[in-house]
Design a protein around this motif. Structure first.
Motif, PDB file in Angstrom:
ATOM      1  N   PHE A  91      -8.722  -8.337  -6.041  1.00  0.00           N
ATOM      2  CA  PHE A  91      -7.251  -8.156  -6.303  1.00  0.00           C
ATOM      3  C   PHE A  91      -7.029  -6.628  -7.121  1.00  0.00           C
ATOM      4  N   ASN A  92      -7.985  -6.185  -7.744  1.00  0.00           N
ATOM      5  CA  ASN A  92      -7.931  -4.840  -8.443  1.00  0.00           C
ATOM      6  C   ASN A  92      -7.470  -3.466  -7.458  1.00  0.00           C
ATOM      7  N   ARG A  93      -8.549  -3.804  -6.194  1.00  0.00           N
ATOM      8  CA  ARG A  93      -8.487  -2.895  -5.241  1.00  0.00           C
ATOM      9  C   ARG A  93      -7.108  -2.775  -4.475  1.00  0.00           C
ATOM     10  N   TYR A  94      -6.534  -4.314  -4.231  1.00  0.00           N
ATOM     11  CA  TYR A  94      -5.301  -4.401  -3.655  1.00  0.00           C
ATOM     12  C   TYR A  94      -4.305  -3.582  -4.555  1.00  0.00           C
ATOM     13  N   GLY A  95      -4.107  -4.012  -5.951  1.00  0.00           N
ATOM     14  CA  GLY A  95      -3.190  -3.457  -6.838  1.00  0.00           C
ATOM     15  C   GLY A  95      -3.279  -1.919  -6.909  1.00  0.00           C
ATOM     16  N   ALA A  96      -4.429  -1.310  -6.663  1.00  0.00           N
ATOM     17  CA  ALA A  96      -4.459   0.056  -6.742  1.00  0.00           C
ATOM     18  C   ALA A  96      -4.212   0.918  -5.447  1.00  0.00           C
ATOM     19  N   ALA A  97      -4.120   0.145  -4.480  1.00  0.00           N
ATOM     20  CA  ALA A  97      -4.010   0.745  -3.171  1.00  0.00           C
ATOM     21  C   ALA A  97      -2.287   0.436  -2.954  1.00  0.00           C
ATOM     22  N   LEU A  98      -1.974  -0.518  -3.586  1.00  0.00           N
ATOM     23  CA  LEU A  98      -0.296  -0.609  -3.441  1.00  0.00           C
ATOM     24  C   LEU A  98       0.285   0.205  -4.398  1.00  0.00           C
ATOM     25  N   ALA A  99      -0.298   0.444  -5.544  1.00  0.00           N
ATOM     26  CA  ALA A  99       0.393   1.265  -6.447  1.00  0.00           C
ATOM     27  C   ALA A  99       0.490   2.707  -6.003  1.00  0.00           C
ATOM     28  N   ALA A 100      -0.641   3.174  -5.337  1.00  0.00           N
ATOM     29  CA  ALA A 100      -0.620   4.366  -4.685  1.00  0.00           C
ATOM     30  C   ALA A 100      -0.026   4.567  -3.498  1.00  0.00           C
ATOM     31  N   GLY A 101       0.390   3.474  -2.803  1.00  0.00           N
ATOM     32  CA  GLY A 101       1.257   3.511  -1.679  1.00  0.00           C
ATOM     33  C   GLY A 101       0.397   3.997  -0.610  1.00  0.00           C
TER      34      GLY A 101
ATOM     35  N   MET B   1      -1.360   2.963   2.469  1.00  0.00           N
ATOM     36  CA  MET B   1      -1.242   1.847   3.337  1.00  0.00           C
ATOM     37  C   MET B   1      -2.658   1.412   3.931  1.00  0.00           C
ATOM     38  N   ALA B   2      -3.359   2.325   4.456  1.00  0.00           N
ATOM     39  CA  ALA B   2      -4.648   2.249   5.033  1.00  0.00           C
ATOM     40  C   ALA B   2      -5.676   1.378   4.125  1.00  0.00           C
ATOM     41  N   ALA B   3      -5.681   1.831   2.709  1.00  0.00           N
ATOM     42  CA  ALA B   3      -6.475   1.340   1.603  1.00  0.00           C
ATOM     43  C   ALA B   3      -6.035  -0.150   1.411  1.00  0.00           C
ATOM     44  N   LEU B   4      -4.860  -0.260   1.547  1.00  0.00           N
ATOM     45  CA  LEU B   4      -4.194  -1.669   1.260  1.00  0.00           C
ATOM     46  C   LEU B   4      -4.536  -2.525   2.467  1.00  0.00           C
ATOM     47  N   ALA B   5      -4.397  -2.098   3.560  1.00  0.00           N
ATOM     48  CA  ALA B   5      -4.829  -2.905   4.935  1.00  0.00           C
ATOM     49  C   ALA B   5      -6.315  -3.256   4.591  1.00  0.00           C
ATOM     50  N   SER B   6      -6.995  -2.587   4.181  1.00  0.00           N
ATOM     51  CA  SER B   6      -8.610  -2.684   4.025  1.00  0.00           C
ATOM     52  C   SER B   6      -8.711  -3.799   2.968  1.00  0.00           C
ATOM     53  N   THR B   7      -7.750  -4.248   2.338  1.00  0.00           N
ATOM     54  CA  THR B   7      -8.200  -5.408   1.372  1.00  0.00           C
ATOM     55  C   THR B   7      -7.884  -6.576   1.851  1.00  0.00           C
ATOM     56  N   PHE B   8      -7.509  -6.658   2.899  1.00  0.00           N
ATOM     57  CA  PHE B   8      -7.058  -8.087   3.609  1.00  0.00           C
ATOM     58  C   PHE B   8      -8.004  -8.235   4.547  1.00  0.00           C
ATOM     59  N   ASP B   9      -8.424  -9.560   4.674  1.00  0.00           N
ATOM     60  CA  ASP B   9      -9.145 -10.266   5.688  1.00  0.00           C
ATOM     61  C   ASP B   9      -8.472 -10.041   7.051  1.00  0.00           C
ATOM     62  N   GLU B  10      -9.240  -9.916   8.205  1.00  0.00           N
ATOM     63  CA  GLU B  10      -8.630  -9.798   9.520  1.00  0.00           C
ATOM     64  C   GLU B  10      -7.654 -10.840   9.778  1.00  0.00           C
ATOM     65  N   ASN B  11      -7.988 -12.135   9.177  1.00  0.00           N
ATOM     66  CA  ASN B  11      -7.258 -13.361   9.550  1.00  0.00           C
ATOM     67  C   ASN B  11      -6.175 -13.741   8.369  1.00  0.00           C
ATOM     68  N   VAL B  12      -5.900 -12.880   7.477  1.00  0.00           N
ATOM     69  CA  VAL B  12      -5.101 -12.895   6.464  1.00  0.00           C
ATOM     70  C   VAL B  12      -3.866 -13.731   6.686  1.00  0.00           C
ATOM     71  N   ILE B  13      -3.334 -14.632   5.645  1.00  0.00           N
ATOM     72  CA  ILE B  13      -1.958 -15.542   5.964  1.00  0.00           C
ATOM     73  C   ILE B  13      -1.213 -14.914   4.692  1.00  0.00           C
ATOM     74  N   TRP B  14      -0.167 -14.245   4.724  1.00  0.00           N
ATOM     75  CA  TRP B  14       0.896 -14.272   3.692  1.00  0.00           C
ATOM     76  C   TRP B  14       1.879 -15.070   3.814  1.00  0.00           C
ATOM     77  N   HIS B  15       2.117 -15.835   2.774  1.00  0.00           N
ATOM     78  CA  HIS B  15       3.167 -16.910   2.870  1.00  0.00           C
ATOM     79  C   HIS B  15       4.148 -16.249   1.765  1.00  0.00           C
ATOM     80  N   GLN B  16       5.524 -15.882   2.737  1.00  0.00           N
ATOM     81  CA  GLN B  16       6.537 -15.361   2.059  1.00  0.00           C
ATOM     82  C   GLN B  16       7.660 -16.469   1.875  1.00  0.00           C
ATOM     83  N   PRO B  17       8.304 -16.877   0.625  1.00  0.00           N
ATOM     84  CA  PRO B  17       9.001 -17.965   0.581  1.00  0.00           C
ATOM     85  C   PRO B  17      10.363 -17.817   0.806  1.00  0.00           C
ATOM     86  N   GLY B  18      11.124 -18.879   1.021  1.00  0.00           N
ATOM     87  CA  GLY B  18      12.501 -18.384   1.118  1.00  0.00           C
ATOM     88  C   GLY B  18      13.375 -18.661   2.333  1.00  0.00           C
TER      89      GLY B  18
END
Length: 128
Positions: A7-17, A19-36
């Motif tokens: 999670f901290n790697r994800y947060g650091a990549a997100l804060a830095a903008g 995108m390559a580092a951010l993508a690397s924090t996700f599993d190849e089969n990640v599922i993101w549930h965006q509500p609404g």
């Protein structure tokens, strides 16, 4: 690597903008549930799909979308983060809400994400 470390790697990549580092924090089969019920809602699959979704937040808000992590709790492979998020869009009331983001970690990557917003109807109106 613990779930909180991932999670901290994800947060650091997100804060830095970074995108390559951010993508690397996700599993190849990640599922993101965006509500609404807005154009961003639904399930987003794979690192590319999740990064594209996060990019849409920035695009629609003209770069004003910001996320602050208030607190984090880890239990096994789950990380729950209380967050504060905000954004502005031309011609719309500014968005400023609290929420909870829950991450399921598998190995050294984020496998699934669920988000809970303080006022989903207001968020839907903002992004809609």
């Amino acid at each position: 690597m613990s779930a909180i470390d991932v999670f901290n790697r994800y947060g650091a990549a997100l804060a830095a903008g970074d995108m390559a580092a951010l993508a690397s924090t996700f599993d190849e089969n990640v599922i993101w549930h965006q509500p609404g019920g807005n154009p961003l809602s639904g399930e987003h699959h794979g690192p590319g799909g999740v990064v594209a979704l996060l990019g849409r937040f920035m695009e629609l808000s003209a770069g004003t979308f910001a996320l602050e992590v208030v607190d984090v709790v880890e239990r096994g492979d789950l990380v729950a983060a209380t967050v504060r998020f905000r954004a502005t869009r031309a011609g719309r009331t500014a968005l400023a809400q609290n929420g909870v983001d829950v991450f399921r970690v598998r190995g050294d990557a984020i496998a699934e994400v669920w988000l809970i917003s303080e006022d989903q109807p207001a968020e839907d109106e903002f992004w809609g």
